[in-house]
Design a protein around this motif. Structure first.
Motif, short mmCIF file in Angstrom:
data_model
loop_
_atom_site.label_atom_id
_atom_site.label_comp_id
_atom_site.label_asym_id
_atom_site.label_seq_id
_atom_site.Cartn_x
_atom_site.Cartn_y
_atom_site.Cartn_z
N ASP A 48 0.84 -1.19 0.00
CA ASP A 48 0.00 0.00 0.00
C ASP A 48 0.88 1.25 0.00
O ASP A 48 1.57 1.54 0.99
N ARG A 68 0.26 4.26 0.37
CA ARG A 68 -0.06 5.32 1.35
C ARG A 68 0.92 5.30 2.51
O ARG A 68 1.04 6.29 3.24
N SER A 103 -9.58 7.78 -1.71
CA SER A 103 -8.56 7.93 -0.67
C SER A 103 -7.21 8.26 -1.30
O SER A 103 -6.50 9.16 -0.83
N PHE A 104 -6.85 7.55 -2.37
CA PHE A 104 -5.59 7.83 -3.06
C PHE A 104 -5.60 9.26 -3.60
O PHE A 104 -4.59 9.99 -3.50
N TYR A 149 -4.80 11.96 -0.97
CA TYR A 149 -3.38 12.12 -0.63
C TYR A 149 -2.57 12.63 -1.82
O TYR A 149 -1.59 13.36 -1.63
N GLU A 150 -2.99 12.29 -3.01
CA GLU A 150 -2.34 12.87 -4.18
C GLU A 150 -2.49 14.39 -4.18
O GLU A 150 -1.58 15.13 -4.55
N VAL A 197 0.79 8.02 -5.04
CA VAL A 197 -0.61 7.67 -4.81
C VAL A 197 -1.53 8.22 -5.91
O VAL A 197 -2.68 8.57 -5.66
N ARG A 257 -7.46 4.31 5.69
CA ARG A 257 -7.65 5.69 5.28
C ARG A 257 -7.88 6.62 6.47
O ARG A 257 -7.99 7.83 6.30
#
Length: 495
Positions: free
Chosen positions: A275, A277, A374-375, A378-379, A389, A425
């Motif tokens: 993952d 993250r 969720s990705f 954070y991107e 991400v 997350r």
């Protein structure tokens, strides 16, 4: 005749003087009425930051402490706090002022924030003062509030949320003082409905209770909406500014530079799933940095054992073998927003509901879009780390057999995968939500010392014993037995 004239003059003088005295006695710096927009901004700021912070991260096995024993890490807490009732004073005042000027927008938001606070309070304790709370003093002075049972509290929460949505349906004017959605009432409806879904999924153990009618209520919300849209544009989030009093709450926090390290069980879960993250949450170990390992080398991260004595974990940290929270969380004054309720969480809730058969939608599609969101979050907000991400990384991640929802062969295996994604997350987001998901589903598992069990609640505050002893004692008796205010007692919602 003169006596009558003099009397009339005296009465007139008295009336005029009394009016002037009343004017003089009004303090212009302490108004008794105001526009509800003046309360709304503070209410939003307080609510979006409440129940957040690092405390829950020890209990859900994301952080460990090395310079002392953290009670949350070892599940040794006792009393909780009724401080949210103080925050709700502003909510009550806003509702009063909104009623005075007949503005349904602020009445609706007051119902939402009241529901939000009571939701967290009842999950913390069980039965709480609800129907008799927030009323202040009567003509006879202070009246200690009685406790409502938890089922009644949840029914009140759901009713308030439904009413809030209804009140906002025909509101077209901008809501002044709104720092979350800039006054857009339709976006508030989406957030309120998403939060209704969260409350209902919390009550999954009560899905067959005829008074609650949970499955039908859930399906109706999904069908009738509106709900949060993709892309995070509707997320209920508090965005921070690099201004005094408006910065990210962990900015310049001293805890990150001292004994706070990462729990190895969380890192292991991210490593097992490859993952990415992981790279936006934590630092590499000191030894990995000195060896020149790449940021996206999963082997360059490690944590401390949450079940071990803190002194033992300290030795590993001192040896440079333990990761810390990434610097952005305490060095970036704006960092990432705090999300009270967002599209990613909503989609994962919908995925669970679909797996349980509450709705007919495609569980895998809900699940995939929740992870992608969720990705994307954070991107957008992990500055300089977005390439780890991005959308391509999310697609690659979803192809992993450990992630793919369709690889879950049973209902429990699918729910475990969904709850794991809600858990991942939630780092420094969503407060204690992941802990309550664990109590509700058993997922994810939490490592702890032998003989230690995970509590279900907090004991009532000492102030209740001091000032409301009769009512709190009765609440304890009816829930757990005489005098049994114990953190390991199950409350109604998880029975």
């Amino acid at each position: 005749m003169k006596r009558i004239i003099y009397s009339a003059i005296a009465i007139l003088f008295c009336l005029t003087s009394c009016e002037r005295l009343e004017d003089i006695n009004i303090d212009p710096n302490r108004p008794t009425v105001t526009h509800p927009q003046l309360q709304l901004t503070k209410i939003q700021w307080d609510a979006f930051r409440s129940f957040q912070g690092t405390g829950s991260l020890y209990a859900i096995k994301m952080l460990v402490q090395t310079d002392g024993e953290n009670s949350n890490q070892y599940y040794q807490w006792n009393r909780g706090s009724f401080d949210p009732y103080y925050n709700m004073r502003d909510v009550t005042k806003m509702a009063e002022e909104a009623a005075r000027i007949n503005d349904n927008s602020y009445i609706a938001l007051a119902k939402f924030f009241k529901a939000y606070y009571f939701y967290n309070l009842t999950l913390t304790f069980g039965d709480i003062p609800y129907s008799a709370a927030l009323k202040g003093e009567s003509s006879d002075g202070y009246v200690p509030p009685v406790y409502d049972n938890q089922k009644q509290v949840f029914m009140g929460i759901l009713a308030d949320l439904a009413e809030a949505d209804e009140l906002l349906k025909d509101q077209n004017e901008l809501i002044a003082g709104d720092i979350i959605y800039k006054g857009d009432s339709n976006k508030w409806r989406k957030l309120i409905n998403a939060f209704r879904l969260k409350v209902l999924i919390t009550l999954s153990h009560k899905e067959n209770d005829p008074d609650l009618n949970i499955k039908t209520a859930f399906a109706q919300i999904v069908q009738n909406g509106p709900l949060l849209d993709a892309g995070g544009v509707d997320d209920g989030q508090l965005v921070f500014l690099n201004q005094e009093g408006n910065r990210y709450p962990e900015f310049n926090s001293s805890g990150y530079g001292s004994g706070m390290y990462i729990d190895e069980t969380f890192i292991n879960r991210l490593q097992e799933r490859e993952d990415p993250r992981l790279f936006v949450f934590f630092t590499q170990t000191r030894l990995a940095q000195e060896a020149g390992k790449a940021i996206d080398d999963f082997s360059s991260y490690d944590g401390g054992d949450p079940a071990a004595p803190y002194a033992e974990v300290n030795l590993k940290a001192a040896a440079g073998k333990t990761s810390k929270v990434l610097e952005r969380y305490h060095q970036d004054p704006t960092n990432e927003p705090l999300v009270l309720m967002g599209y990613s969480e909503q989609q994962l809730i919908l995925a669970e509901a679909a797996v349980r058969g509450w709705i007919t939608g495609d569980a895998k599609q809900y699940y995939d879009t929740g992870i992608k969101a969720s990705f994307k979050f954070y991107e957008t907000y992990a500055k300089g780390l977005g390439n780890y991400v991005n959308a391509d990384k999310a697609i690659e991640y979803l192809a992993n057999p450990l992630i793919d929802l369709s690889k879950g062969n049973t209902l429990e295996e699918k729910i475990e995968r969904i709850i794991m994604q809600k858990y991942i997350r939630s780092f420094l987001q969503n407060g204690w939500s992941a802990f309550y998901d664990h109590l509700r589903t058993g997922y994810p598992s939490f490592r702890r010392p032998a003989g230690v069990t995970v509590p279900y609640r907090w004991m009532y505050p000492q102030s209740e014993y001091n000032y409301n002893a009769e009512n709190v004692s009765e609440a304890i008796r009816t829930q757990f037995g005489e005098g049994n205010d114990n953190i390991h007692q199950k409350t109604w919602w998880v029975k």
